[in-house]
Write a protein that holds these residues in place. Sequence first.
Motif, PDB file in Angstrom:
ATOM      1  N   GLY A  28      -6.946  13.759 -55.768  1.00 12.06           N
ATOM      2  CA  GLY A  28      -7.067  12.322 -55.915  1.00 12.06           C
ATOM      3  C   GLY A  28      -8.364  11.797 -55.335  1.00 12.06           C
ATOM      4  O   GLY A  28      -9.012  12.455 -54.511  1.00 12.06           O
ATOM      5  N   TYR A  29      -8.743  10.596 -55.761  1.00 12.14           N
ATOM      6  CA  TYR A  29      -9.985   9.991 -55.274  1.00 12.14           C
ATOM      7  C   TYR A  29      -9.803   8.486 -55.233  1.00 12.14           C
ATOM      8  O   TYR A  29      -8.953   7.899 -55.924  1.00 12.14           O
ATOM      9  N   ASP A  30     -10.632   7.849 -54.417  1.00 11.98           N
ATOM     10  CA  ASP A  30     -10.533   6.406 -54.287  1.00 11.98           C
ATOM     11  C   ASP A  30     -11.467   5.711 -55.280  1.00 11.98           C
ATOM     12  O   ASP A  30     -12.095   6.370 -56.128  1.00 11.98           O
ATOM     13  N   SER A  31     -11.573   4.409 -55.164  1.00 10.12           N
ATOM     14  CA  SER A  31     -12.392   3.638 -56.101  1.00 10.12           C
ATOM     15  C   SER A  31     -13.869   3.646 -55.745  1.00 10.12           C
ATOM     16  O   SER A  31     -14.672   3.014 -56.435  1.00 10.12           O
ATOM     17  N   PHE A  32     -14.269   4.358 -54.676  1.00 16.92           N
ATOM     18  CA  PHE A  32     -15.661   4.359 -54.217  1.00 16.92           C
ATOM     19  C   PHE A  32     -16.293   5.741 -54.315  1.00 16.92           C
ATOM     20  O   PHE A  32     -17.328   5.998 -53.705  1.00 16.92           O
ATOM     21  N   GLY A  33     -15.659   6.645 -55.089  1.00 16.19           N
ATOM     22  CA  GLY A  33     -16.238   7.963 -55.324  1.00 16.19           C
ATOM     23  C   GLY A  33     -15.916   8.990 -54.267  1.00 16.19           C
ATOM     24  O   GLY A  33     -16.538  10.065 -54.255  1.00 16.19           O
ATOM     25  N   LYS A  56      -7.440  11.961 -44.430  1.00 21.77           N
ATOM     26  CA  LYS A  56      -6.817  10.993 -45.348  1.00 21.77           C
ATOM     27  C   LYS A  56      -6.551  11.694 -46.682  1.00 21.77           C
ATOM     28  O   LYS A  56      -7.388  11.700 -47.577  1.00 21.77           O
ATOM     29  N   LYS A  57      -5.365  12.271 -46.795  1.00 25.47           N
ATOM     30  CA  LYS A  57      -5.049  13.143 -47.925  1.00 25.47           C
ATOM     31  C   LYS A  57      -4.243  12.462 -49.030  1.00 25.47           C
ATOM     32  O   LYS A  57      -3.941  13.086 -50.046  1.00 25.47           O
ATOM     33  N   HIS A  58      -3.862  11.212 -48.839  1.00 24.35           N
ATOM     34  CA  HIS A  58      -3.004  10.539 -49.815  1.00 24.35           C
ATOM     35  C   HIS A  58      -3.766   9.411 -50.500  1.00 24.35           C
ATOM     36  O   HIS A  58      -4.577   8.727 -49.880  1.00 24.35           O
ATOM     37  N   VAL A  59      -3.476   9.221 -51.789  1.00 24.48           N
ATOM     38  CA  VAL A  59      -4.099   8.152 -52.573  1.00 24.48           C
ATOM     39  C   VAL A  59      -3.132   6.977 -52.627  1.00 24.48           C
ATOM     40  O   VAL A  59      -1.985   7.116 -53.072  1.00 24.48           O
ATOM     41  N   PHE A  60      -3.590   5.837 -52.161  1.00 25.39           N
ATOM     42  CA  PHE A  60      -2.788   4.618 -52.150  1.00 25.39           C
ATOM     43  C   PHE A  60      -3.383   3.637 -53.151  1.00 25.39           C
ATOM     44  O   PHE A  60      -4.558   3.261 -53.050  1.00 25.39           O
ATOM     45  N   ARG A  76      -7.823  -1.816 -61.084  1.00 29.03           N
ATOM     46  CA  ARG A  76      -7.037  -1.223 -60.010  1.00 29.03           C
ATOM     47  C   ARG A  76      -7.966  -0.834 -58.871  1.00 29.03           C
ATOM     48  O   ARG A  76      -9.135  -0.562 -59.063  1.00 29.03           O
ATOM     49  N   MET A  77      -7.407  -0.771 -57.682  1.00 28.76           N
ATOM     50  CA  MET A  77      -8.142  -0.367 -56.499  1.00 28.76           C
ATOM     51  C   MET A  77      -7.349   0.738 -55.820  1.00 28.76           C
ATOM     52  O   MET A  77      -6.149   0.603 -55.577  1.00 28.76           O
ATOM     53  N   ALA A  78      -8.013   1.851 -55.518  1.00 26.68           N
ATOM     54  CA  ALA A  78      -7.354   2.980 -54.878  1.00 26.68           C
ATOM     55  C   ALA A  78      -8.105   3.335 -53.596  1.00 26.68           C
ATOM     56  O   ALA A  78      -9.342   3.272 -53.544  1.00 26.68           O
ATOM     57  N   LEU A  79      -7.347   3.696 -52.575  1.00 29.97           N
ATOM     58  CA  LEU A  79      -7.906   4.071 -51.279  1.00 29.97           C
ATOM     59  C   LEU A  79      -7.314   5.396 -50.836  1.00 29.97           C
ATOM     60  O   LEU A  79      -6.209   5.778 -51.240  1.00 29.97           O
ATOM     61  N   CYS A  80      -8.060   6.087 -49.973  1.00 28.23           N
ATOM     62  CA  CYS A  80      -7.539   7.294 -49.323  1.00 28.23           C
ATOM     63  C   CYS A  80      -6.912   6.889 -47.988  1.00 28.23           C
ATOM     64  O   CYS A  80      -7.566   6.214 -47.167  1.00 28.23           O
ATOM     65  N   LEU A 106      -4.622   0.257 -45.108  1.00 26.09           N
ATOM     66  CA  LEU A 106      -4.314  -0.090 -46.485  1.00 26.09           C
ATOM     67  C   LEU A 106      -5.270  -1.113 -47.072  1.00 26.09           C
ATOM     68  O   LEU A 106      -5.104  -1.496 -48.236  1.00 26.09           O
ATOM     69  N   CYS A 107      -6.255  -1.581 -46.295  1.00 27.29           N
ATOM     70  CA  CYS A 107      -7.272  -2.500 -46.800  1.00 27.29           C
ATOM     71  C   CYS A 107      -8.576  -1.745 -47.028  1.00 27.29           C
ATOM     72  O   CYS A 107      -8.760  -0.620 -46.541  1.00 27.29           O
ATOM     73  N   VAL A 108      -9.508  -2.376 -47.748  1.00 23.37           N
ATOM     74  CA  VAL A 108     -10.783  -1.742 -48.062  1.00 23.37           C
ATOM     75  C   VAL A 108     -11.485  -1.319 -46.781  1.00 23.37           C
ATOM     76  O   VAL A 108     -11.395  -1.994 -45.742  1.00 23.37           O
ATOM     77  N   TYR A 109     -12.209  -0.172 -46.844  1.00 19.00           N
ATOM     78  CA  TYR A 109     -12.795   0.446 -45.650  1.00 19.00           C
ATOM     79  C   TYR A 109     -13.717  -0.494 -44.875  1.00 19.00           C
ATOM     80  O   TYR A 109     -13.860  -0.379 -43.654  1.00 19.00           O
ATOM     81  N   SER A 110     -14.361  -1.421 -45.575  1.00 19.75           N
ATOM     82  CA  SER A 110     -15.331  -2.300 -44.907  1.00 19.75           C
ATOM     83  C   SER A 110     -14.665  -3.330 -43.992  1.00 19.75           C
ATOM     84  O   SER A 110     -15.333  -3.938 -43.164  1.00 19.75           O
ATOM     85  N   LEU A 111     -13.352  -3.500 -44.103  1.00 16.78           N
ATOM     86  CA  LEU A 111     -12.635  -4.475 -43.276  1.00 16.78           C
ATOM     87  C   LEU A 111     -11.926  -3.745 -42.140  1.00 16.78           C
ATOM     88  O   LEU A 111     -11.068  -2.891 -42.373  1.00 16.78           O
ATOM     89  N   ASN A 112     -12.303  -4.076 -40.898  1.00 19.08           N
ATOM     90  CA  ASN A 112     -11.686  -3.463 -39.723  1.00 19.08           C
ATOM     91  C   ASN A 112     -10.245  -3.947 -39.586  1.00 19.08           C
ATOM     92  O   ASN A 112      -9.918  -5.088 -39.901  1.00 19.08           O
TER      93      ASN A 112
END
Length: 616
Positions: A28-33, A56-60, A76-80, A106-112
Amino acid sequence: MHCLGAEYLVFIMGYSVVAGAAGRLLFGYDSFGNMCGKKNSPVEGAPLSGQDMTLKKHVFFMNSCNLEVKGTQLNRMALCVSNCPEEQLDSLEEVQFFANTSGSFLCVYSLNSFNYTHSPKADSLCPRLPVPPSKSFPLFNRCVPQTPECYSLFASVLINDVDTLHRILSGIMSGRDTILGLCILALALSLAMMFTFRFITTLLVHIFISLVILGLLFVCGVLWWLYYDYTNDLSIELDTERENMKCVLGFAIVSTGITAVLLVLIFVLRKRIKLTVELFQITNKAISSAPFLLFQPLWTFAILIFFWVLWVAVLLSLGTAGAAQVMEGGQVEYKPLSGIRYMWSYHLIGLIWTSEFILACQQMTIAGAVVTCYFNRSKNDPPDHPILSSLSILFFYHQGTVVKGSFLISVVRIPRIIVMYMQNALKEQHGALSRYLFRCCYCCFWCLDKYLLHLNQNAYTTTAINGTDFCTSAKDAFKILSKNSSHFTSINCFGDFIIFLGKVLVVCFTVFGGLMAFNYNRAFQVWAVPLLLVAFFAYLVAHSFLSVFETVLDALFLCFAVDLETNDGSSEKPYFMDQEFLSFVKRSNKLNNARAQQDKHSLRNEEGTELQAIVR
């Protein structure tokens, strides 16, 4: 031709391994490559790419229950993430608490995570609330929502088709345990039917036909009762209930028509039951010479499953073969490479052709084993290992025959699929005449397909007898069967009809179990498609097991026809058939001749009555 096709299929497999990204598919992969569970290299122009996702082995998938559609594509937006949320999260505070306790953001990586509840961008960078409970899907490590409604939407995201599969997948997901239980029931009933045909008697045939009649009438009665119950239920307000009512009406009409036709055929052919029992006893005697023939569907089914899994893996690998492109917002998408669509088309042709080739190998193997046992002078000393001998002859000498036969079926079946697809795609844009022409074309291709299947089976048997090529064998089989059709056509057709009734019995009891099980939760799921899926699987399993009897039966009668052509029963040219088979054929011929004479005599009496002068 076959070598060229096989080489191109191997090329597609190799290309999918080299150009495809199997890692993106498996891990699996996220939306940022970024590939989950791996240390990634950065993609130029994507600031959130190149991260270390080892832990981070799961795709959310964010917003799996609240999709946004842009044009024809799903946004769609996917994260690891480290862990999937197993409980529903109703607020950003709960999302933040889950991130702090589990280390899964569960939020985008850029948000702490400290800013989940304070940042004004949290609504766009965090998943929409509530976040459904999810579990990691085995092997592929995707966080799959556990509620039926969210599951159907999530699956629709993966295949980019929200409208057509939303409710179908919802019904399948909510009834998955019931579907599995019904499939096991169909398998058990198919084994029971095979056991019945293996040790068949006159009493068993009467009981069997009675069960078929009762099953058909019972299923029809239950369907009409359910429709009556739906129409008189004043509380029907949900769309699912209204759709179920329409499907029940369709099922009831179709099943009533099928029941009427089968009951008429059973009534017309009822007097041939005794001869049919003798026919199956002769068939079982042939199977006793090679009892492992009954296990042929198992290994064929196993090979087909292996090939289908491999085919799907190659297809998905072709789908991941693409170049990374940075989109708006720093997201990364993989665009398919040029020429991939042509490979997909050829890959589909390879699916049909190879599947037919595997099935043809089974038919050729069974026919070769029957021929070896039939053309054996010493009936008390059957040949050793007839199945292995038939397999070796097939792979060393007759692969071209099964390749041509399977290719012929594929040439007819592919246009049939295209016509069906065009009919479904254009049904709202054309009038009644166009729909009628499409149906006529589909019906013609279906009839041609059934004829070629029968012709191929006889060609394989003739090849096993004479060792000739496919075209010569098909021509010889057609001539021999045309000459000797009067000997056994009617009784052979009734034998095939009894086997078909066995398949109908399996489907009837499986569908009845499905009706009872699905009706309990009819307000929460559309169970028309799951019920059709169960019925199709039940028929497929029953056909796989009972087709052995059909193939042995057809091969025996073709061997008998060849025996009549080449021998006359004298001491110089004795028949290969045993006395039991010969006496059975004589009795069936006497019965047919007696009925023909009776019909001719009654016709003459009627004609004579009409021409007699009136004497006063």
